[in-house]
Write an enzyme that holds these catalytic residues in place. Sequence first.
Site, PDB file in Angstrom:
ATOM      1  N   SER A 128      34.965  36.568  32.195  1.00  0.00           N
ATOM      2  CA  SER A 128      36.097  37.469  32.410  1.00  0.00           C
ATOM      3  C   SER A 128      37.414  36.703  32.419  1.00  0.00           C
ATOM      4  O   SER A 128      37.470  35.559  32.854  1.00  0.00           O
ATOM      5  CB  SER A 128      35.907  38.172  33.771  1.00  0.00           C
ATOM      6  OG  SER A 128      37.108  38.799  34.173  1.00  0.00           O
ATOM      7  N   TYR A 174      34.464  37.551  43.110  1.00  0.00           N
ATOM      8  CA  TYR A 174      33.865  38.021  41.840  1.00  0.00           C
ATOM      9  C   TYR A 174      34.214  37.040  40.725  1.00  0.00           C
ATOM     10  O   TYR A 174      33.336  36.543  40.014  1.00  0.00           O
ATOM     11  CB  TYR A 174      34.371  39.427  41.490  1.00  0.00           C
ATOM     12  CG  TYR A 174      34.237  39.719  40.020  1.00  0.00           C
ATOM     13  CD1 TYR A 174      35.344  39.662  39.170  1.00  0.00           C
ATOM     14  CD2 TYR A 174      32.998  40.008  39.465  1.00  0.00           C
ATOM     15  CE1 TYR A 174      35.209  39.887  37.811  1.00  0.00           C
ATOM     16  CE2 TYR A 174      32.853  40.236  38.102  1.00  0.00           C
ATOM     17  CZ  TYR A 174      33.977  40.172  37.285  1.00  0.00           C
ATOM     18  OH  TYR A 174      33.859  40.382  35.941  1.00  0.00           O
ATOM     19  N   LYS A 207      31.946  34.211  38.244  1.00  0.00           N
ATOM     20  CA  LYS A 207      32.017  34.063  36.776  1.00  0.00           C
ATOM     21  C   LYS A 207      32.321  32.602  36.428  1.00  0.00           C
ATOM     22  O   LYS A 207      31.700  32.000  35.542  1.00  0.00           O
ATOM     23  CB  LYS A 207      33.105  34.970  36.186  1.00  0.00           C
ATOM     24  CG  LYS A 207      32.798  36.452  36.252  1.00  0.00           C
ATOM     25  CD  LYS A 207      31.585  36.814  35.398  1.00  0.00           C
ATOM     26  CE  LYS A 207      31.376  38.318  35.323  1.00  0.00           C
ATOM     27  NZ  LYS A 207      30.177  38.697  34.559  1.00  0.00           N
TER      28      LYS A 207
HETATM   29  C1  WQD Z   1      44.966  47.451  35.207  1.00  0.00           C
HETATM   30  C2  WQD Z   1      46.370  47.828  35.652  1.00  0.00           C
HETATM   31  C3  WQD Z   1      46.630  48.009  38.018  1.00  0.00           C
HETATM   32  C4  WQD Z   1      44.150  51.540  38.632  1.00  0.00           C
HETATM   33  C5  WQD Z   1      40.125  44.238  36.448  1.00  0.00           C
HETATM   34  C6  WQD Z   1      39.400  43.075  37.021  1.00  0.00           C
HETATM   35  C7  WQD Z   1      38.937  42.158  35.922  1.00  0.00           C
HETATM   36  C8  WQD Z   1      38.171  42.930  34.878  1.00  0.00           C
HETATM   37  C9  WQD Z   1      38.958  44.123  34.371  1.00  0.00           C
HETATM   38  C10 WQD Z   1      35.834  42.594  35.285  1.00  0.00           C
HETATM   39  C11 WQD Z   1      46.820  47.035  36.878  1.00  0.00           C
HETATM   40  C12 WQD Z   1      46.878  49.345  37.337  1.00  0.00           C
HETATM   41  C13 WQD Z   1      44.808  50.464  38.045  1.00  0.00           C
HETATM   42  C14 WQD Z   1      44.890  52.622  39.175  1.00  0.00           C
HETATM   43  C15 WQD Z   1      46.917  51.531  38.501  1.00  0.00           C
HETATM   44  N1  WQD Z   1      36.936  43.366  35.416  1.00  0.00           N
HETATM   45  N2  WQD Z   1      46.166  50.476  37.980  1.00  0.00           N
HETATM   46  N3  WQD Z   1      46.263  52.579  39.086  1.00  0.00           N
HETATM   47  O1  WQD Z   1      43.021  44.614  37.452  1.00  0.00           O
HETATM   48  O2  WQD Z   1      43.641  44.090  35.026  1.00  0.00           O
HETATM   49  O3  WQD Z   1      41.290  43.806  35.788  1.00  0.00           O
HETATM   50  O4  WQD Z   1      39.307  44.922  35.517  1.00  0.00           O
HETATM   51  O5  WQD Z   1      35.725  41.571  34.674  1.00  0.00           O
HETATM   52  O6  WQD Z   1      38.105  41.168  36.495  1.00  0.00           O
HETATM   53  O7  WQD Z   1      40.318  42.348  37.809  1.00  0.00           O
HETATM   54  O8  WQD Z   1      42.224  46.088  35.532  1.00  0.00           O
HETATM   55  O9  WQD Z   1      42.126  48.524  35.242  1.00  0.00           O
HETATM   56  O10 WQD Z   1      41.980  47.574  37.606  1.00  0.00           O
HETATM   57  O11 WQD Z   1      44.154  47.519  36.378  1.00  0.00           O
HETATM   58  O12 WQD Z   1      48.159  51.513  38.441  1.00  0.00           O
HETATM   59  O13 WQD Z   1      44.341  53.634  39.714  1.00  0.00           O
HETATM   60  O14 WQD Z   1      46.389  49.193  36.023  1.00  0.00           O
HETATM   61  O15 WQD Z   1      47.575  47.809  39.064  1.00  0.00           O
HETATM   62  O16 WQD Z   1      48.200  46.771  36.760  1.00  0.00           O
HETATM   63  P1  WQD Z   1      42.660  44.619  36.006  1.00  0.00           P
HETATM   64  P2  WQD Z   1      42.562  47.491  36.220  1.00  0.00           P
END
Ligand code: WQD
Length: 338
Positions: free
Chosen positions: A124, A148, A152
């Site tokens: 990741s 997490y 990885k």
């Molecule tokens: C993306 C953006 C949030 C939800 C995560 C894990 C990473 C990988 C992918 C496993 C951010 C914003 C989100 C919401 C929002 N997983 N958001 N409202 O954090 O980039 O990565 O998922 O490998 O390890 O960290 O993805 O989709 O959670 O967030 O505003 O209800 O969307 O703040 O800016 P992220 P995400």
Amino acid sequence: MKILVTGGTGYIGSHTVLSLQEAGHDVVVIDNLINSSDEALRRVAELTGKPAAFHRTDLLDEQAVDAVFAEHAVDAVIHFAGLKAVGESVSEPLKYYHNNLVGTLNLLRSMDRHNVRSIVFSSSATVYGEHNAIPYVEKMEIGANNPYGRTKEQIEDILSDLGAADGRWHIALLRYFNPVGAHPSGRIGEDPQGIPNNLVPFIAQVAVGRREKLMVFGGDYDTPDGTCLRDYIHVVDLAEGHVAALNHIAERAGVFRWNLGSGTGSSVLEVLRSFEKAVGRPIPHEITGRRAGDLPAFWADATSALADLSWSTSKSLDQMCEDHWRWQKNNPQGYSAD
Ligand code: WQD
């Protein structure tokens, strides 16, 4: 080849099983169904006309894993199985270290005993941590900042040490950015259990009426529209990247690392607008406070996957949202309706 896919009933796993079968491979799936449904495999078989062998097995059960290798003449493994919620890993680190590390060690020991030494590992972008410059490049120092991500990173270290010690191993470490979208058939897709942590499945559940509104976590970042930038990649492009990596290491021993991303960042509001276009109406949302641990912006340098694997993303953000919406609209409760 006969490919064993751990976690093959999950979101990325099921799409990869489909791509493998379309590329002519036979597939065996191991999954404990803790966070997924075997309905996904039934639907993949519907789409490809080829059922994959399925073993409801937990990687923590070393004997059961060994039995799968004894039953099937596996040529290579794609390893997805693992717990993956960043927030949960902070509150339950022991569960994450035990499940992700011991499960992987059991898998690798079984592979070695059965002379299977070709593995593609689902890593990741979170391993890059918070101090690396953007865009992330594979040779950068890594340092995850949550349990997490550390599992990885530690599995990457285990695989790197294994490859250095024993030249018979063929190892690909794939660092994903933000997978979204679904197979264009709308028959398989992301079906998170409980409240989705990730952006696009949450938006999709608002659009289909399961959630009231999207909370945008922070609108005051130092980015063009104030919301965070991420590298979103279509899950079908991601699945194809696994097939490309598998083909590459089939001919080459050693340890290889590749980012699987588009090389561009999209903001939360850009994703929301794109999803609204797919749905054809506005999606209720509110800009609220920042989420702890979020970085303002990161995306991949995707040049090495193009150079080494002749692989790059092909689907646009609009296509990701259109395909994600088709899946969610046709399956408002995910797989559980069946
Ligand atoms: C993306 C953006 C949030 C939800 C995560 C894990 C990473 C990988 C992918 C496993 C951010 C914003 C989100 C919401 C929002 N997983 N958001 N409202 O954090 O980039 O990565 O998922 O490998 O390890 O960290 O993805 O989709 O959670 O967030 O505003 O209800 O969307 O703040 O800016 P992220 P995400």
